[in-house]
Write a protein that holds these residues in place. Structure first.
Motif, PDB file in Angstrom:
ATOM      1  N   UNK A   6       1.096  -1.273  -0.038  1.00 14.86           N
ATOM      2  CA  UNK A   6       0.069   0.157   0.151  1.00 14.86           C
ATOM      3  C   UNK A   6       0.828   1.227   0.114  1.00 14.86           C
ATOM      4  N   UNK A   7       0.781   2.188  -0.900  1.00 18.89           N
ATOM      5  CA  UNK A   7       1.230   3.461  -0.947  1.00 18.89           C
ATOM      6  C   UNK A   7       0.126   4.307  -0.508  1.00 18.89           C
ATOM      7  N   UNK A   8       0.738   5.239   0.787  1.00 12.04           N
ATOM      8  CA  UNK A   8      -0.172   6.026   1.321  1.00 12.04           C
ATOM      9  C   UNK A   8      -0.007   7.507   1.423  1.00 12.04           C
ATOM     10  N   UNK A   9      -0.768   8.415   1.381  1.00  7.30           N
ATOM     11  CA  UNK A   9      -0.779   9.841   1.623  1.00  7.30           C
ATOM     12  C   UNK A   9      -1.518  10.141   2.967  1.00  7.30           C
ATOM     13  N   UNK A  10      -1.059  10.543   3.985  1.00  4.93           N
ATOM     14  CA  UNK A  10      -1.584  10.823   5.286  1.00  4.93           C
ATOM     15  C   UNK A  10      -1.371  12.399   5.598  1.00  4.93           C
ATOM     16  N   UNK A  11      -2.154  12.899   6.167  1.00 10.21           N
ATOM     17  CA  UNK A  11      -2.255  14.335   6.404  1.00 10.21           C
ATOM     18  C   UNK A  11      -2.008  14.507   7.896  1.00 10.21           C
ATOM     19  N   UNK A  12      -1.294  15.338   8.480  1.00 12.79           N
ATOM     20  CA  UNK A  12      -1.164  15.860   9.871  1.00 12.79           C
ATOM     21  C   UNK A  12      -2.169  16.911  10.182  1.00 12.79           C
ATOM     22  N   UNK A  13      -3.450  16.489  10.614  1.00 11.40           N
ATOM     23  CA  UNK A  13      -4.667  17.259  10.818  1.00 11.40           C
ATOM     24  C   UNK A  13      -4.283  18.528  11.314  1.00 11.40           C
ATOM     25  N   UNK A  14      -4.866  19.453  10.521  1.00 17.73           N
ATOM     26  CA  UNK A  14      -4.702  20.845  10.834  1.00 17.73           C
ATOM     27  C   UNK A  14      -3.728  21.702  10.126  1.00 17.73           C
ATOM     28  N   UNK A  15      -2.969  20.784   9.338  1.00 19.13           N
ATOM     29  CA  UNK A  15      -1.595  21.348   8.685  1.00 19.13           C
ATOM     30  C   UNK A  15      -1.858  20.949   7.115  1.00 19.13           C
TER      31      UNK A  15
END
Length: 135
Positions: A6-15
């Motif tokens: 799995x290749x993923x893109x995760x976000x640091x919430x609020x940024x």
């Protein structure tokens, strides 16, 4: 040898910070691991893709978006750039097994090898000792 993952893109919430990564384990396990100490912000999955060669796709994404890299595998994207990342991930999913994997692999290798090559090129070259002829 390619490995499905799995290749993923995760976000640091609020940024506007996003991590592009890959895992060969269940994604939820990796997200829990990342959330458990590698980020001071809650992490939200933005996009995941299951591909045949996860590491190559990840390296290609890192290369393509290198100008947005902030630290390690963390990048900063505005909304327009984020859409481009997601579009590129979708394209990788549709074209896996075709030329894209090969091209992303080459791009990844170039990304890894360029610093070594340029470091070598910048080192002063030693002149061979002069050959003296006997009379």
């Amino acid at each position: 040898m390619s490995k499905k993952g799995t290749v993923y893109l995760v976000n640091a919430k609020g940024t506007n910070r996003y991590k592009i990564g890959y895992t060969n384990r269940p994604f939820e396990q990796r997200l829990t691991e990342l959330s458990g100490g590698q980020s001071p912000f809650p992490l939200i999955a933005t996009k995941t893709i299951l591909v045949e060669d996860a590491q190559t796709i990840e390296l290609g994404l890192h290369h393509k978006f290198t100008s947005f890299r902030k630290h390690g595998e963390w990048f900063e994207f505005d909304n327009r750039q984020l859409k481009e990342v997601i579009k590129t991930m979708d394209k990788a999913t549709k074209q896996q097994g075709k030329k894209l994997s090969f091209l992303l692999m080459i791009a990844g290798l170039i990304t890894l090898l360029c610093p070594l090559f340029f470091k070598q090129c910048q080192q002063p070259q030693q002149q061979p000792p002069a050959i003296q002829h006997q009379k």
